[in-house]
Design an enzyme around this catalytic site. Sequence first.
Site, short mmCIF file in Angstrom:
data_model
loop_
_atom_site.label_atom_id
_atom_site.label_comp_id
_atom_site.label_asym_id
_atom_site.label_seq_id
_atom_site.Cartn_x
_atom_site.Cartn_y
_atom_site.Cartn_z
N TYR A 180 12.78 -27.72 13.84
CA TYR A 180 12.17 -28.21 12.60
C TYR A 180 10.77 -28.69 12.97
O TYR A 180 10.23 -28.32 14.00
CB TYR A 180 13.10 -29.31 12.06
N ARG A 236 1.75 -21.97 1.59
CA ARG A 236 1.24 -23.27 2.09
C ARG A 236 2.31 -23.84 3.03
O ARG A 236 3.10 -24.68 2.66
CB ARG A 236 0.99 -24.22 0.91
N LYS A 287 14.66 -25.39 7.49
CA LYS A 287 15.16 -26.37 6.51
C LYS A 287 16.67 -26.26 6.39
O LYS A 287 17.39 -27.25 6.32
CB LYS A 287 14.53 -26.12 5.14
N GLU A 340 10.12 -24.24 -1.53
CA GLU A 340 9.53 -24.85 -0.34
C GLU A 340 8.17 -24.24 -0.03
O GLU A 340 8.02 -23.01 0.01
CB GLU A 340 10.47 -24.62 0.86
N ASP A 341 7.19 -25.07 0.21
CA ASP A 341 5.90 -24.66 0.75
C ASP A 341 5.22 -23.53 -0.02
O ASP A 341 4.65 -22.61 0.56
CB ASP A 341 6.04 -24.32 2.25
N ASP A 350 11.12 -29.39 -2.74
CA ASP A 350 11.19 -30.30 -1.61
C ASP A 350 9.87 -31.02 -1.36
O ASP A 350 9.84 -32.20 -1.03
CB ASP A 350 11.57 -29.46 -0.38
N ASP A 351 8.76 -30.31 -1.54
CA ASP A 351 7.46 -30.91 -1.21
C ASP A 351 7.01 -31.91 -2.26
O ASP A 351 6.36 -32.89 -1.94
CB ASP A 351 6.41 -29.80 -1.05
N ASN A 357 1.63 -33.08 8.23
CA ASN A 357 2.22 -32.55 9.44
C ASN A 357 1.85 -31.08 9.57
O ASN A 357 1.37 -30.50 8.62
CB ASN A 357 3.73 -32.80 9.48
O1 LIG Z 1 8.82 -29.63 6.67
C1 LIG Z 1 8.39 -30.79 6.79
O2 LIG Z 1 8.42 -31.39 7.85
C2 LIG Z 1 7.88 -31.49 5.58
C3 LIG Z 1 7.49 -30.55 4.54
O3 LIG Z 1 8.27 -30.13 3.73
C4 LIG Z 1 6.11 -30.03 4.52
O4 LIG Z 1 5.25 -30.54 5.22
O5 LIG Z 1 5.86 -29.07 3.79
MG LIG Z 2 7.57 -28.32 2.88
#
Ligand SMILES: O=C([O-])CC(=O)C(=O)O
Ligand SMILES: [Mg+2]
Length: 585
Positions: A89, A153, A171, A242-243, A265-266, A412
Amino acid sequence: MAPAFKNTSPISSPIKKPASTGTAQHLKGLAPSAVEDSRTQDARAYEQLKKKGTDLEKYIFLSWLRNTNLDMFYRLVLGHLKEIAPIIYTPTVGQACQEFSHIYPFLAPPNAVDGLYIPLTEVDNIDEIIQNYKRSIPAGCEPDITVITDGSRILGLGDLGMNGMGIPVGKLQLYVAAGGLDPTRCLPIVLDFGTDNPKYLDDPLYLGIRQKRPQDAEFYAATEKVLKGLTNAFPGLFIQFEDFNTPHAFGLLEQWRNQILCFNDDIQGTGSVVLSAFISAIRLAGIPAKDQRILFVGAGSAGVGVAKQLVDYLEIEHKIPEEQAKAMFWFVDSRGMITANRGDTLADHKVYFARQDNGDTQCKSLEETLEYVRPTALIGLSTIHKAFNEKILTRLNEINPTGRPIVFPLSNPMTKAECTFEEAMRFTNNRVLFASGTEFPEYTVPGTDKPVVPVQANNCWVFPPIGLGAVLSKPKCITDTMIFAVSKALANSLNEQERASGELLPRIERIREVSAEVAAAFIHQAVREGLARDEKWIALVNQSGLSSGTNAQPDGVFSQDVLAEVKKSIWAPAQSVPPFVPNKL
Ligand SMILES: O=C([O-])CC(=O)C(=O)O
Ligand SMILES: [Mg+2]
């Protein structure tokens, strides 16, 4: 995640009962003669992992292990969670995504199907793609949950195109490790909709379709086809977005949140975990909630999502009216402080928090905004490395002599974080209340011998229990109040030791037990709101005496009976070694 064939690797090969099994299955001589239990085999795999020279090599080894021996993989992950989570992760998964086309395949299909790769050019054939997936999985492994990205992204790394597949895979591993979902019922999906990143378009090894991303109309039409295909094939599927890039993250959530069981999630996950850490920080800050002045650096989907959840919290918990709560927030983006009159057209999602009370003042930088706002809390979702530099942190500390400053560098991976834990400690005279998006090492204040543990406010604290709670109780949709209950339950889960040392979230080693509690709170809230559809959980919550109707305050409480039942539903890897079945025998 749902390999078609398991236990075909040499790593699981030593035969448990060489004499009888070997004779019965004609295996004599096909493997070393040692008789081993799973503990010995796990020790061998762990030793091999430790010998890998880089984190990326560890990632590749673990991916291969996952696709060849699912149980052993999860035994290792659960046995060494603190060490392995940063590899499968954040942060290593970020590097793995950047390199995805160069390190793939971990195992080629049909031996292991990693998930679905859906090219834009094939969305009209979505039913056929889903049928192919169904054929590749063992009976009874229809997915309960999918994590879906288009790679536009990825973390703070930008548009990685199809290489973003590493994120849904990563994830879902956390869903299993932290939430206890069944890994054979998890489906990672990448929408291979092209990329605007020339680096990948020019990369001869790039595995995605080589074209630029579509315009909005085509994007939304294509995602609709995919989502309809999935929900028709797998009714009740829990879908995690996600992303996606910011406008599409918001757009998809708005379009689908009341129609299907989905969650971003974001936006919602990051918001929820940050809220949880914030609830804990307020308890320790020495500055009342109503006097907080919160400065966000970065105004993408995650930043605005987080801030909106904090506004809800201030309204519900501290009875601060919405307009007044909203006025406790300021945002800085690449053009400076976000105001209604700064002369540019603001993206839709920025309008809500745009300041109207700034008169002629337009701050062009974080430094200027800091002086103008004099914040108590600094929250970074900017992906600008070192944005919280020595000057900024020192000044934040000076501005807040009576209360402890809150600093959350949430970007991050590490290469994008606004500051490190050590910097936040040093430049605030160790007074900081800290939570970060990526993992940082412990820091020992000079002259002391007790290391201080930093808190990682990663959404992995909330998406696994939300997924687990949703898969069990099957709500029609996910509401903001359910997510609010999750934040509260997480804040309430801190134990005495964690509270005493000023930590804002539980320690990572406790993530499985905490996830079960938070999932129980989620289920309670889903039933209270009348949205849960699973009779068993509805009855259990109703019997608990904690179901006070649909308008109940989302307080994050749960009954021990519901918790006990959640724990019974949790998947765990098999401990025994299955008989050796060599490939092609
Ligand atoms: O994955 C992770 O650590 C946190 C997250 O969802 C992101 O930054 O898009
Ligand atoms: Mg994310």
